[in-house]
Design a protein around this motif. Sequence first.
Motif, PDB file in Angstrom:
ATOM      1  N   TYR A   1      13.586 -65.710  99.827  1.00 34.69           N
ATOM      2  CA  TYR A   1      12.867 -65.070 100.932  1.00 34.69           C
ATOM      3  C   TYR A   1      13.339 -63.637 101.157  1.00 34.69           C
ATOM      4  CZ  TYR A   1      11.216 -64.234 105.732  1.00 34.69           C
ATOM      5  OH  TYR A   1      10.622 -63.701 106.849  1.00 34.69           O
ATOM      6  N   ALA A   2      14.646 -63.427 101.231  1.00 29.47           N
ATOM      7  CA  ALA A   2      15.182 -62.089 101.508  1.00 29.47           C
ATOM      8  C   ALA A   2      14.834 -61.109 100.393  1.00 29.47           C
ATOM      9  CB  ALA A   2      16.699 -62.147 101.708  1.00 29.47           C
ATOM     10  N   ALA A   3      14.876 -61.575  99.137  1.00 30.30           N
ATOM     11  CA  ALA A   3      14.530 -60.699  98.014  1.00 30.30           C
ATOM     12  C   ALA A   3      13.059 -60.313  98.057  1.00 30.30           C
ATOM     13  CB  ALA A   3      14.867 -61.390  96.693  1.00 30.30           C
ATOM     14  N   THR A   4      12.192 -61.281  98.390  1.00 34.58           N
ATOM     15  CA  THR A   4      10.764 -60.975  98.516  1.00 34.58           C
ATOM     16  C   THR A   4      10.532 -59.938  99.601  1.00 34.58           C
ATOM     17  OG1 THR A   4      10.154 -63.199  97.786  1.00 34.58           O
ATOM     18  CG2 THR A   4       8.493 -61.960  99.000  1.00 34.58           C
ATOM     19  N   LEU A   5      11.240 -60.080 100.713  1.00 31.00           N
ATOM     20  CA  LEU A   5      11.103 -59.131 101.817  1.00 31.00           C
ATOM     21  C   LEU A   5      11.543 -57.730 101.389  1.00 31.00           C
ATOM     22  CD1 LEU A   5      10.165 -59.793 104.742  1.00 31.00           C
ATOM     23  CD2 LEU A   5      12.570 -59.642 105.416  1.00 31.00           C
ATOM     24  N   ALA A   6      12.667 -57.650 100.698  1.00 34.27           N
ATOM     25  CA  ALA A   6      13.184 -56.348 100.270  1.00 34.27           C
ATOM     26  C   ALA A   6      12.240 -55.678  99.280  1.00 34.27           C
ATOM     27  CB  ALA A   6      14.566 -56.516  99.642  1.00 34.27           C
ATOM     28  N   LYS A   7      11.753 -56.419  98.290  1.00 33.49           N
ATOM     29  CA  LYS A   7      10.844 -55.842  97.294  1.00 33.49           C
ATOM     30  C   LYS A   7       9.551 -55.367  97.935  1.00 33.49           C
ATOM     31  CE  LYS A   7      10.065 -57.568  93.332  1.00 33.49           C
ATOM     32  NZ  LYS A   7       9.672 -58.511  92.255  1.00 33.49           N
ATOM     33  N   THR A   8       9.037 -56.142  98.893  1.00 30.13           N
ATOM     34  CA  THR A   8       7.786 -55.753  99.555  1.00 30.13           C
ATOM     35  C   THR A   8       7.984 -54.500 100.381  1.00 30.13           C
ATOM     36  OG1 THR A   8       7.126 -58.080  99.633  1.00 30.13           O
ATOM     37  CG2 THR A   8       5.948 -56.557 101.068  1.00 30.13           C
ATOM     38  N   ALA A   9       9.099 -54.407 101.098  1.00 33.28           N
ATOM     39  CA  ALA A   9       9.381 -53.208 101.887  1.00 33.28           C
ATOM     40  C   ALA A   9       9.517 -51.986 100.989  1.00 33.28           C
ATOM     41  CB  ALA A   9      10.654 -53.404 102.708  1.00 33.28           C
TER      42      ALA A   9
ATOM     43  N   ALA B   1      17.684 -60.733  92.926  1.00 31.45           N
ATOM     44  CA  ALA B   1      18.511 -59.642  93.473  1.00 31.45           C
ATOM     45  C   ALA B   1      18.487 -58.430  92.553  1.00 31.45           C
ATOM     46  CB  ALA B   1      19.945 -60.130  93.686  1.00 31.45           C
ATOM     47  N   VAL B   2      18.557 -58.675  91.241  1.00 33.69           N
ATOM     48  CA  VAL B   2      18.509 -57.573  90.280  1.00 33.69           C
ATOM     49  C   VAL B   2      17.167 -56.839  90.381  1.00 33.69           C
ATOM     50  CG1 VAL B   2      18.400 -57.036  87.816  1.00 33.69           C
ATOM     51  CG2 VAL B   2      20.200 -58.535  88.691  1.00 33.69           C
ATOM     52  N   GLU B   3      16.078 -57.583  90.553  1.00 37.82           N
ATOM     53  CA  GLU B   3      14.767 -56.948  90.714  1.00 37.82           C
ATOM     54  C   GLU B   3      14.759 -56.018  91.934  1.00 37.82           C
ATOM     55  OE1 GLU B   3      11.637 -59.760  90.931  1.00 37.82           O
ATOM     56  OE2 GLU B   3      11.789 -60.402  88.854  1.00 37.82           O
ATOM     57  N   VAL B   4      15.402 -56.450  93.015  1.00 35.30           N
ATOM     58  CA  VAL B   4      15.477 -55.612  94.216  1.00 35.30           C
ATOM     59  C   VAL B   4      16.238 -54.323  93.907  1.00 35.30           C
ATOM     60  CG1 VAL B   4      16.421 -55.441  96.543  1.00 35.30           C
ATOM     61  CG2 VAL B   4      15.292 -57.543  95.812  1.00 35.30           C
ATOM     62  N   PHE B   5      17.366 -54.421  93.198  1.00 30.35           N
ATOM     63  CA  PHE B   5      18.147 -53.225  92.877  1.00 30.35           C
ATOM     64  C   PHE B   5      17.360 -52.276  91.968  1.00 30.35           C
ATOM     65  CE2 PHE B   5      21.973 -56.310  93.143  1.00 30.35           C
ATOM     66  CZ  PHE B   5      21.920 -56.273  94.531  1.00 30.35           C
ATOM     67  N   VAL B   6      16.604 -52.842  91.021  1.00 30.97           N
ATOM     68  CA  VAL B   6      15.780 -52.007  90.140  1.00 30.97           C
ATOM     69  C   VAL B   6      14.676 -51.329  90.948  1.00 30.97           C
ATOM     70  CG1 VAL B   6      14.128 -52.057  88.227  1.00 30.97           C
ATOM     71  CG2 VAL B   6      16.293 -53.303  88.044  1.00 30.97           C
ATOM     72  N   ALA B   7      14.063 -52.062  91.885  1.00 31.82           N
ATOM     73  CA  ALA B   7      13.029 -51.463  92.731  1.00 31.82           C
ATOM     74  C   ALA B   7      13.605 -50.336  93.578  1.00 31.82           C
ATOM     75  CB  ALA B   7      12.396 -52.534  93.629  1.00 31.82           C
ATOM     76  N   ALA B   8      14.826 -50.527  94.082  1.00 31.72           N
ATOM     77  CA  ALA B   8      15.477 -49.472  94.866  1.00 31.72           C
ATOM     78  C   ALA B   8      15.787 -48.258  93.994  1.00 31.72           C
ATOM     79  CB  ALA B   8      16.758 -50.007  95.503  1.00 31.72           C
ATOM     80  N   ALA B   9      16.218 -48.505  92.754  1.00 33.17           N
ATOM     81  CA  ALA B   9      16.496 -47.395  91.837  1.00 33.17           C
ATOM     82  C   ALA B   9      15.215 -46.638  91.496  1.00 33.17           C
ATOM     83  CB  ALA B   9      17.147 -47.933  90.559  1.00 33.17           C
ATOM     84  N   THR B  10      14.119 -47.360  91.320  1.00 34.64           N
ATOM     85  CA  THR B  10      12.837 -46.729  91.024  1.00 34.64           C
ATOM     86  C   THR B  10      12.380 -45.855  92.184  1.00 34.64           C
ATOM     87  OG1 THR B  10      12.215 -48.592  89.612  1.00 34.64           O
ATOM     88  CG2 THR B  10      10.440 -47.159  90.383  1.00 34.64           C
TER      89      THR B  10
END
Length: 608
Positions: free
Chosen positions: A436-444, A507-516
């Motif tokens: 849930y938290a990862a989905t929220l972070a990626k969507t934001a 979690a790694v997907e979230v970090f990659v999205a943040a880097a992008t």
Amino acid sequence: MRTNPRQHILDTWRAFARVAIDNGEWAWGGRAGSNSISDAEQLLCLLYPATEVPGFRLHRPDAIHDDVLTVLKPLGDGLDIPMRILEALEQYLDRHTGEQGPVFAAGSAVQAQDPAEEATAEQQAFDLTDSYSVSITLCLSAKGFLREFQRTVERPNVRDRIDAVLSRLEDRLTAAMIGLLRSFVVDVLDPDSDAEHRLMRTVGQGRVVGRTLIQDLRTRLQPVRDKLPELTFGLPPENERVLRDYPERFFECGWTWGVAHDAPNIDLPAAAEVPQPRGAAEARPSLHFTVGALNGLADLFSLRTSRQGLLTSGQQPLREALSLRWGLASQYWSTIASFGSGTWPVEDVPWENSAGQSSAYFSALVLSIMGTEQPLPAGSAQRCVGVLAELAQRGLVNRRAEPDNRAIALHHPGVALPLGGMEQHGPPLVLVHTGYAATLAKTALLFASRTAGRRDRARLIETADAAVDHLLLRRHQATGLWDDPGNAFPGIQPAPAVPDWSMSEHAVEVFVAAATLASAPPQADQGQIDQAESKLAEAWHILDQERLNTPTAGGAQEQKLLREVQQALTRAASLAPTRPATAAALVDRALRDLDELAFARQAATGSA
């Protein structure tokens, strides 16, 4: 952003390298055991950042950054790391390829709804949409990595091994694309059914469901319905007949949990040699599996895939067919979520699906689908900021949790997603999702990347940062990977020191999205652009005046200063459309220099 994606990826890779290699051998299997999904997610913890974030490239041994070499030391030196990845890909393909071709079986990823029962071997043998989706991401990442690595390899035997893996990845990618085509469904709702009543209640938002509302909804959905006849394969004939003969019926479209029970075979040249097993999934779209499919397809349609030519000519028709389904699903759910002129359905948290199950997780999924729509629905960014903030609070992502708070169940034990149709082959099964938290972070982060308004973007990034903080808190102290929800929520027993590869990869997907997001050009605010251009106009005018007043034959220092000011203003003019704040700072410094020059001349004239 407070989030430091580079450091987070390095920390994850350090932990990954310690866990992934055991006595010199690749260690498969996590908390859920070894299956086609978990093993792919394990590989993507390493491969996804390596192919998506420039500072983490691993294909050139002589160009790997020193900090990356340090954290990946258990895998070997710069020459060893690419070979380790090649070996892991060979093993993965061996483990998940059967006599007839690639295998996408659910395996240990699913469990019985009743803890006292167990899934049957027949049930575990059915394919999962999540396996198709994650295989697309893995195959594309692996192909991109191996092609680049092969350019640095001179030994013929290694080049032959790479060619063999690339060929097998092609086969798996083709099979995964066909699987996604057969998992896409259009569910035509029966008049006065429970599913239709729930749809009307969702879009009605307290209004009387009368002829006007029904007609408005039909009108809004007409562009989607008009495209349905373009689905020339993949749907059962009976479904096509109902869509044609009953244009007044409402429908849903998206992906179900696996190959639909009534899905026909795909009759395309690329599918001729690909096994197409029978399906068992009920033909009802699921938000979870729809978003999972869209995530994999985002990599299929990415600019990197096109630039590197990662698809064969035979895969292009499959890509086009999946692109049509992507557009239909995205447009359909965005239309439903943003229906009406008052409160949008997506703002009514939690979202209730057509099966009667409601969850804040479903609201987050609907938002993530809206974020893929081209263009974004008018006003969606401003509305979604508030919804995401509410979802963070409801999910205790940025709030302290009491031991008996029901929202903890979103994270532990997670959201149980029924696999309708499996009960025909054994006990009812579910897939449990804890991200849930990862989905929220990626969507934001997705909305932040597409939002120009400074205030909305700042709030979206604030929500993403809070979700990342929550994820970091849930690292397992023993492994450095995920997941240990007991670190964040009271009353939960400590998790075993075995990585949950699904949660770790999320979690790694979230970090990659943040880097992008961090590497993309800043979103320019029109007010800032206008202000920067106004300052530029004044600075150019004053520069022209100083050129008139400064002799060209003398005053070498003054002429040098004017040339430097001209260079700064030229640079500022090029930056103003995309980086107006930086442009304004350059202009401010140039204006100070010009004013000092004018003041010095006036002082010299006055003293004379």
